[in-house]
Design a protein around this motif. Structure first.
Motif, PDB file in Angstrom:
ATOM      1  N   GLN A 193       0.812  -1.209   0.000  1.00 37.83           N
ATOM      2  CA  GLN A 193       0.000   0.000   0.000  1.00 37.83           C
ATOM      3  C   GLN A 193       0.851   1.267   0.000  1.00 37.83           C
ATOM      4  N   LEU A 194       2.155   1.108   0.214  1.00 39.87           N
ATOM      5  CA  LEU A 194       3.063   2.250   0.193  1.00 39.87           C
ATOM      6  C   LEU A 194       3.664   2.401  -1.198  1.00 39.87           C
ATOM      7  N   THR A 195       3.999   3.621  -1.544  1.00 41.36           N
ATOM      8  CA  THR A 195       4.673   3.848  -2.824  1.00 41.36           C
ATOM      9  C   THR A 195       6.107   3.347  -2.720  1.00 41.36           C
ATOM     10  N   ALA A 196       6.775   3.228  -3.835  1.00 42.82           N
ATOM     11  CA  ALA A 196       8.180   2.806  -3.840  1.00 42.82           C
ATOM     12  C   ALA A 196       9.030   3.775  -3.032  1.00 42.82           C
ATOM     13  N   VAL A 197       8.744   5.069  -3.140  1.00 48.40           N
ATOM     14  CA  VAL A 197       9.498   6.081  -2.391  1.00 48.40           C
ATOM     15  C   VAL A 197       9.264   5.907  -0.888  1.00 48.40           C
ATOM     16  N   GLU A 198       8.008   5.633  -0.500  1.00 46.17           N
ATOM     17  CA  GLU A 198       7.703   5.439   0.926  1.00 46.17           C
ATOM     18  C   GLU A 198       8.381   4.181   1.468  1.00 46.17           C
ATOM     19  N   ARG A 199       8.388   3.096   0.679  1.00 43.33           N
ATOM     20  CA  ARG A 199       9.056   1.868   1.120  1.00 43.33           C
ATOM     21  C   ARG A 199      10.551   2.086   1.270  1.00 43.33           C
ATOM     22  N   THR A 200      11.131   2.829   0.339  1.00 45.19           N
ATOM     23  CA  THR A 200      12.559   3.125   0.408  1.00 45.19           C
ATOM     24  C   THR A 200      12.865   3.969   1.637  1.00 45.19           C
TER      25      THR A 200
END
Length: 154
Positions: free
Chosen positions: A122-129
């Motif tokens: 549910q998180l964007t790639a930027v948020e996961r990073t």
């Protein structure tokens, strides 16, 4: 900038981390039992699926006594999931390594762990990073230089 242990946000973050850890362990134990493994056996098998590891190193990574690791590896070996091999760099050292069946079991175990994947999806790639980098920082690990830039807080 030091943070007070009684800061409401810090207290909430600590509680949330505790809830995430508890849910992760609960699902991990359930997934392990679906493969007739204990949680400890599943963790060792998962670790070994990355590369063969010396028994002493397994104990260090799992923060347990080497004698516990010996028992876990013995049980995995009796099921045909793990084998002991001499370390090519030092033949006095034994490495635990997964068998093909052990690698397959570790893969199926990983695939059955939905708890982390679902919410992280549910998180964007930027948020996961960003989350990864923050967790690494909390653990005192270096953030890779090739990591994408962090988003601003605005």
């Amino acid at each position: 900038m030091a943070t007070s242990r009684t800061d409401p946000v810090t207290l909430e973050v600590v509680e949330l981390i505790g809830a995430v850890v508890a849910r992760y362990h609960q699902e991990y134990e359930h997934a392990a039992s679906e493969h007739s493994l204990t949680g400890a056996q599943a963790r060792v098998l998962g670790l070994l699926s990355l590369e063969p590891v010396a028994m002493r190193k397994i104990a260090e990574k799992l923060k347990c006594e080497p004698s516990n690791v010996t028992g876990i590896v013995d049980r995995l070996e009796s099921r045909g999931l793990v084998e002991r091999r001499p370390d090519p760099a030092d033949r006095r050292v034994k490495l635990a390594a997964p068998t093909p069946e052990g690698l397959d079991t570790a893969r199926r175990l990983r695939e059955s762990l939905d708890f982390a994947r679902e919410p992280l999806g549910q998180l964007t790639a930027v948020e996961r990073t960003l989350l990864r980098d923050l967790l690494r920082r909390m653990l005192g690990e270096d953030v890779p230089e090739d990591a994408p830039p962090r988003p601003t807080s605005r």
